[in-house]
Design a protein around this motif. Structure first.
Motif, short mmCIF file in Angstrom:
data_model
loop_
_atom_site.label_atom_id
_atom_site.label_comp_id
_atom_site.label_asym_id
_atom_site.label_seq_id
_atom_site.Cartn_x
_atom_site.Cartn_y
_atom_site.Cartn_z
N LYS A 21 0.88 -1.16 0.00
CA LYS A 21 0.00 0.00 0.00
C LYS A 21 0.92 1.21 0.00
O LYS A 21 1.81 1.32 0.85
CB LYS A 21 -0.89 -0.01 1.24
N LYS A 44 -4.29 5.92 -11.53
CA LYS A 44 -5.35 5.25 -12.30
C LYS A 44 -4.86 4.89 -13.70
O LYS A 44 -5.11 3.79 -14.19
CB LYS A 44 -6.59 6.13 -12.38
N GLU A 89 -4.46 2.34 -8.86
CA GLU A 89 -5.20 3.22 -7.96
C GLU A 89 -5.60 2.55 -6.65
O GLU A 89 -5.68 3.21 -5.61
CB GLU A 89 -6.42 3.84 -8.65
N LYS A 90 -5.83 1.23 -6.65
CA LYS A 90 -6.21 0.55 -5.41
C LYS A 90 -5.04 0.45 -4.43
O LYS A 90 -5.24 0.23 -3.24
CB LYS A 90 -6.78 -0.84 -5.70
N HIS A 91 -3.83 0.65 -4.91
CA HIS A 91 -2.64 0.58 -4.07
C HIS A 91 -2.23 1.95 -3.51
O HIS A 91 -1.41 2.01 -2.60
CB HIS A 91 -1.45 0.03 -4.86
#
Length: 175
Positions: A60, A80, A85-87
Motif C-alpha cells: 500500500k 489510475k 489506484e487501489k494501491h
C-alpha cells in the motif's frame, strides 16, 4: 567562511519517536513523503509501484505532500492511468502531522531525480526507524548505508522496485 551560517538538517525527536519493527505489515506500507514536484520523483515512485503490482507484490503506497503543495488529484489520476489506484492513497500533511505517517509506515522511499542536497524526508524517516530506499542523487547516498538502513539505487523504477521487494523478507527485518 566567517560570514556563513550553518543550518542543520534536523528532526524534532520529541515529536518523532523510533518505532521498533520485527516484521513489516502485510501488505507492506510504503511512504512517499515529498512535495509532488517532478524532481522529487512522484512519477518515478508511481512507475516503481506499477512494477510492484505487476509482480504481485503486496503493498500500500501512501503519498503525502505538504499543505500548499497538494496535487493529490493529479497523483490519483496518474495512479489510475497506471492501473494501481487501489494501491495508492494520497495525503496532505503539515510538518507535525507527518510524524504519525512515519509511525504507520514500514519503509520510506525518497526517489529524487535531480536537485537534492540532503532530504528532510530521508532524515525524518531514518529518525523514525524506517529503512529508506533512495536514489544516487545529491547528498542522499550519504544518509543511507545500503543493507543497514536502506538501499541506494539509480533513479529508475525497476531498481527502486527491486530494492522495495527486498523488504518482503522477514530476515531483513531481524538484522
Amino acid at each position: 567562511a566567517n560570514r556563513a551560517v550553518y543550518v542543520p538538517n534536523c528532526v524534532d525527536i520529541d515529536q518523532l519517536q523510533v518505532t521498533e519493527r520485527e516484521a513489516p505489515h502485510r501488505p507492506l506500507r510504503i511512504l512517499f513523503a515529498r512535495r509532488f514536484e517532478l524532481k522529487r520523483g512522484p512519477y518515478l515512485m508511481l512507475d516503481a509501484a506499477r512494477i510492484l503490482a505487476e509482480r504481485g507484490f503486496l503493498f500500500k503506497l501512501f503519498m503525502s505532500s505538504s499543505e500548499g503543495h497538494d496535487g493529490s488529484d493529479i497523483i490519483q489520476n496518474e495512479a489510475k492511468e497506471r492501473g494501481i489506484e487501489k494501491h495508492v492513497t494520497t495525503l496532505v500533511n503539515d510538518m507535525d502531522s507527518i510524524f504519525a505517517e512515519y509511525q504507520r509506515a514500514d519503509i520510506a522511499v525518497v526517489p529524487t531525480i535531480w536537485s537534492e542536497g540532503t532530504s528532510y524526508s530521508a532524515v525524518e524517516a531514518i529518525t523514525a526507524g524506517l529503512p529508506v530506499v533512495t536514489t544516487t542523487v545529491g547528498g542522499l547516498p550519504n544518509l543511507v548505508v545500503p543493507g543497514f538502513n536502506g538501499f541506494v539505487c539509480s533513479p529508475n523504477p525497476e531498481e527502486i522496485a527491486d530494492a522495495i521487494m527486498q523488504y518482503q523478507s522477514d530476515s531483513l527485518w531481524q538484522n
